[in-house]
Design a protein around this motif. Sequence first.
Motif, PDB file in Angstrom:
ATOM      1  N   GLY A   1       0.548  -1.005  -0.221  1.00 36.49           N
ATOM      2  CA  GLY A   1      -0.011   0.023  -0.009  1.00 36.49           C
ATOM      3  C   GLY A   1       0.812   1.262   0.074  1.00 36.49           C
ATOM      4  O   GLY A   1       1.986   1.205  -0.245  1.00 36.49           O
ATOM      5  N   GLY A   2       0.314   2.448   0.276  1.00 36.08           N
ATOM      6  CA  GLY A   2       1.007   3.470   0.365  1.00 36.08           C
ATOM      7  C   GLY A   2       0.137   4.674   0.978  1.00 36.08           C
ATOM      8  O   GLY A   2      -1.087   4.448   1.270  1.00 36.08           O
ATOM      9  N   ALA A   3       0.922   5.737   1.304  1.00 33.77           N
ATOM     10  CA  ALA A   3      -0.022   6.819   2.089  1.00 33.77           C
ATOM     11  C   ALA A   3       0.616   8.197   1.765  1.00 33.77           C
ATOM     12  O   ALA A   3       1.775   8.292   1.209  1.00 33.77           O
ATOM     13  CB  ALA A   3      -0.038   6.589   3.532  1.00 33.77           C
ATOM     14  N   ILE A   4      -0.187   9.080   1.847  1.00 37.03           N
ATOM     15  CA  ILE A   4       0.598  10.625   1.803  1.00 37.03           C
ATOM     16  C   ILE A   4       0.615  10.884   3.409  1.00 37.03           C
ATOM     17  O   ILE A   4      -0.298  10.910   4.184  1.00 37.03           O
ATOM     18  CB  ILE A   4      -0.602  11.599   1.326  1.00 37.03           C
ATOM     19  CG1 ILE A   4      -0.970  11.306  -0.084  1.00 37.03           C
ATOM     20  CG2 ILE A   4      -0.077  13.004   1.536  1.00 37.03           C
ATOM     21  CD1 ILE A   4      -2.206  12.126  -0.795  1.00 37.03           C
ATOM     22  N   LYS A   5       2.006  11.130   3.660  1.00 38.25           N
ATOM     23  CA  LYS A   5       2.310  11.185   5.247  1.00 38.25           C
ATOM     24  C   LYS A   5       2.558  12.627   5.423  1.00 38.25           C
ATOM     25  O   LYS A   5       3.787  13.005   5.289  1.00 38.25           O
ATOM     26  CB  LYS A   5       3.478  10.242   5.438  1.00 38.25           C
ATOM     27  CG  LYS A   5       3.654  10.196   6.859  1.00 38.25           C
ATOM     28  CD  LYS A   5       4.768   9.247   7.209  1.00 38.25           C
ATOM     29  CE  LYS A   5       5.477   9.096   8.567  1.00 38.25           C
ATOM     30  NZ  LYS A   5       6.560   9.931   8.761  1.00 38.25           N
ATOM     31  N   LEU A   6       1.657  13.378   6.248  1.00 41.16           N
ATOM     32  CA  LEU A   6       1.845  14.715   6.338  1.00 41.16           C
ATOM     33  C   LEU A   6       2.329  15.116   7.885  1.00 41.16           C
ATOM     34  O   LEU A   6       2.631  16.182   8.169  1.00 41.16           O
ATOM     35  CB  LEU A   6       0.664  15.519   6.174  1.00 41.16           C
ATOM     36  CG  LEU A   6       0.323  15.491   4.561  1.00 41.16           C
ATOM     37  CD1 LEU A   6      -1.218  16.068   4.498  1.00 41.16           C
ATOM     38  CD2 LEU A   6       1.049  16.289   3.570  1.00 41.16           C
ATOM     39  N   VAL A   7       2.461  14.206   8.604  1.00 41.84           N
ATOM     40  CA  VAL A   7       3.120  14.021   9.942  1.00 41.84           C
ATOM     41  C   VAL A   7       4.240  13.350  10.183  1.00 41.84           C
ATOM     42  O   VAL A   7       4.636  12.688   9.560  1.00 41.84           O
ATOM     43  CB  VAL A   7       1.935  13.613  10.735  1.00 41.84           C
ATOM     44  CG1 VAL A   7       0.588  14.563  10.716  1.00 41.84           C
ATOM     45  CG2 VAL A   7       1.428  12.166  10.406  1.00 41.84           C
ATOM     46  N   GLY A   8       4.881  13.390  11.416  1.00 45.38           N
ATOM     47  CA  GLY A   8       6.132  12.707  11.712  1.00 45.38           C
ATOM     48  C   GLY A   8       5.901  11.334  11.813  1.00 45.38           C
ATOM     49  O   GLY A   8       7.039  10.771  11.410  1.00 45.38           O
TER      50      GLY A   8
END
Length: 190
Positions: free
Chosen positions: A145-152
Amino acid sequence: MKIVPIFAKENKREGLFSIHLKGQKEDELTKLVEQWLLDPSYLFDFFTSHQNDLNDGYYGKNISIQQAIFFTQKEAEYLFDQLEQLAVSGTTIDGDNLSLAFKPLHNHEYSPKDLQEVKAKTPIKKRWLRIYAIKIGPNTFIVTGGAIKLVGKMDERTHLLKEKQKLDDIRNYLKEEGILDQDDFEMYEI
């Protein structure tokens, strides 16, 4: 659950693979291409619902949703091209090229381990895209899978925790199927 070859050497079962979860219309890597490159409405909805994270300072401040969509599509294009180039070159000339893109999921892991959880990201300035995978061998990876990671940290948001859970579930699935390394994977019926 099914393992799908993406860019793979058939006779050795080496290269880039993706998991196709039961009940889903496409495998995880194809889903990411659709969401990040081909569906700006998905990105608009994502950044609208995560606007506070987008502008909390982790990647900067005052990033508009339109800018975020543009940054994401450019990063996705670079990331998918990089994975394709490394996978194709790694399967045509024996090498561990995909290991150049995938790094351990946890930054404090320095030594390889069986069925290691890994991530791919780009060197681009706004690099918030992550593709998650399980490393089977030096040049064999299964995208989970995958993700948009906007946090630490992954445990800070639900959508990231979901990706972590998929990594764990698929790692357990591979163990149950007797796939612990490259030799086991080559014997596995896809």
